[in-house]
Design a protein around this motif. Structure first.
Motif, short mmCIF file in Angstrom:
data_model
loop_
_atom_site.label_atom_id
_atom_site.label_comp_id
_atom_site.label_asym_id
_atom_site.label_seq_id
_atom_site.Cartn_x
_atom_site.Cartn_y
_atom_site.Cartn_z
N ARG A 67 2.72 6.11 8.93
CA ARG A 67 2.81 5.53 9.84
C ARG A 67 2.40 3.77 9.62
N VAL A 68 1.39 3.92 8.96
CA VAL A 68 0.91 2.31 8.43
C VAL A 68 2.19 1.63 7.55
N ALA A 69 2.79 2.50 6.84
CA ALA A 69 3.90 2.01 5.93
C ALA A 69 4.91 1.21 6.73
N ARG A 70 5.26 1.91 7.77
CA ARG A 70 6.37 1.30 8.89
C ARG A 70 5.88 0.09 9.49
N ALA A 71 4.54 0.10 9.85
CA ALA A 71 3.91 -1.14 10.45
C ALA A 71 3.84 -2.38 9.32
N ILE A 72 3.64 -1.98 8.04
CA ILE A 72 3.78 -3.10 6.95
C ILE A 72 5.17 -3.76 6.97
N ARG A 73 6.22 -2.60 7.00
CA ARG A 73 7.34 -2.93 6.83
C ARG A 73 7.96 -3.84 8.05
N ALA A 74 7.76 -3.38 9.23
CA ALA A 74 7.99 -4.39 10.43
C ALA A 74 7.36 -5.78 10.24
N ALA A 75 5.90 -5.67 10.03
CA ALA A 75 5.18 -6.94 10.27
C ALA A 75 5.59 -7.85 8.93
N PHE A 76 5.48 -7.50 7.82
CA PHE A 76 5.36 -8.42 6.56
C PHE A 76 6.90 -8.30 5.83
N ARG A 77 7.90 -7.44 6.21
CA ARG A 77 9.07 -7.55 5.37
C ARG A 77 9.15 -7.44 4.14
N PRO A 78 8.39 -6.51 3.48
CA PRO A 78 8.39 -6.80 1.97
C PRO A 78 9.74 -6.22 1.51
N GLN A 79 10.24 -6.48 0.33
CA GLN A 79 11.55 -5.88 0.02
C GLN A 79 11.27 -4.39 -0.63
N GLY A 80 10.05 -4.19 -0.90
CA GLY A 80 9.83 -2.76 -1.43
C GLY A 80 8.19 -2.46 -1.02
N LEU A 81 7.73 -1.10 -1.34
CA LEU A 81 6.46 -0.97 -1.10
C LEU A 81 5.80 0.03 -2.13
N SER A 82 4.98 -0.29 -2.76
CA SER A 82 4.49 0.69 -3.82
C SER A 82 3.37 1.44 -3.34
N VAL A 83 2.90 2.78 -3.42
CA VAL A 83 1.90 3.43 -3.12
C VAL A 83 0.96 3.78 -4.21
N TYR A 84 -0.29 3.49 -4.55
CA TYR A 84 -0.91 3.68 -5.80
C TYR A 84 -2.07 4.42 -5.38
N ALA A 91 -7.47 6.86 -14.86
CA ALA A 91 -6.34 6.54 -13.98
C ALA A 91 -6.50 5.04 -13.22
N TRP A 92 -7.74 4.42 -13.26
CA TRP A 92 -8.02 3.29 -12.94
C TRP A 92 -8.62 3.38 -11.58
N GLN A 93 -9.09 4.61 -11.12
CA GLN A 93 -10.13 4.83 -10.12
C GLN A 93 -11.44 3.82 -10.13
N THR A 94 -11.75 3.09 -9.20
CA THR A 94 -12.91 2.06 -9.12
C THR A 94 -13.68 2.42 -8.04
N VAL A 95 -13.13 2.87 -6.86
CA VAL A 95 -13.98 3.60 -5.76
C VAL A 95 -13.79 4.79 -5.55
N PHE A 96 -15.06 5.68 -5.97
CA PHE A 96 -14.92 7.09 -6.01
C PHE A 96 -14.64 7.76 -4.71
#
Ligand SMILES: [Zn+2]
Length: 162
Positions: A67-84, A91-96
């Motif tokens: 849901r929020v990915a679609r909002a990001i795409r609509a609002a910021f028009r990025p060329q891509g989107l990474s999910v980490y 694995a670089w987790q810093t907030v547990f």
């Protein structure tokens, strides 16, 4: 009062730029803003990592992410989107407290990910006894064997949690 920064955000004890929330999930801007629109989707309950999510939380988190990915795409028009999403310090987790980064991407944005593929040779791998029945199959490659180990672990887990 919790020591967990994300629990405190959920409880509105510390401010965050919340974009969306529902019964199980919350999405808020990452203060670091690697790129414009960078946000976090987190569980509302304190669960440390992916392993601890129940079925409802897992479903709710991905629904919110989509849901929020679609909002990001609509609002910021990025060329891509990474999910980490990270589990454990290596694995670089810093907030547990379970969360995933939704990170808008652009060519040449400086984000780096080292991907040290091992490209293992297609050789037989000796494995513990529980997949021994598969050893009879000739020419089974490493990846297929690892898949079998995982499917076996999944069946064991499902049986244990019925
Ligand atoms: Zn927490």
């Amino acid at each position: 009062m919790s020591n967990c920064v994300f629990c405190r955000i959920v409880a509105k004890e510390i401010p965050a730029a919340v974009v969306y929330e529902d019964e199980r999930t919350i999405a808020f801007m990452d203060a670091g803003q690697v790129n414009p629109g960078h946000l976090l989707v987190a569980a509302k309950a304190h669960v440390e990592n992916l392993y601890e999510l129940d079925h409802d939380q897992a479903g709710a988190l991905l629904r919110t992410a989509a849901r929020v990915a679609r909002a990001i795409r609509a609002a910021f028009r990025p060329q891509g989107l990474s999910v980490y999403q990270a589990n454990g310090k290596p694995a670089w987790q810093t907030v547990f407290h379970y969360h995933m980064h939704l990170l808008p991407r652009h060519e040449g944005d400086g984000m780096m990910l080292s991907w040290p593929a091992k490209n293992p040779p297609r050789t037989q791998l000796s494995l513990p006894g529980r997949v021994a029945e598969s050893a009879a199959e000739p020419r089974l490659d490493l990846v297929a064997r690892r898949r079998m180990v995982l499917r076996s672990a999944l069946r064991d887990f499902d049986r244990a949690h019925q």
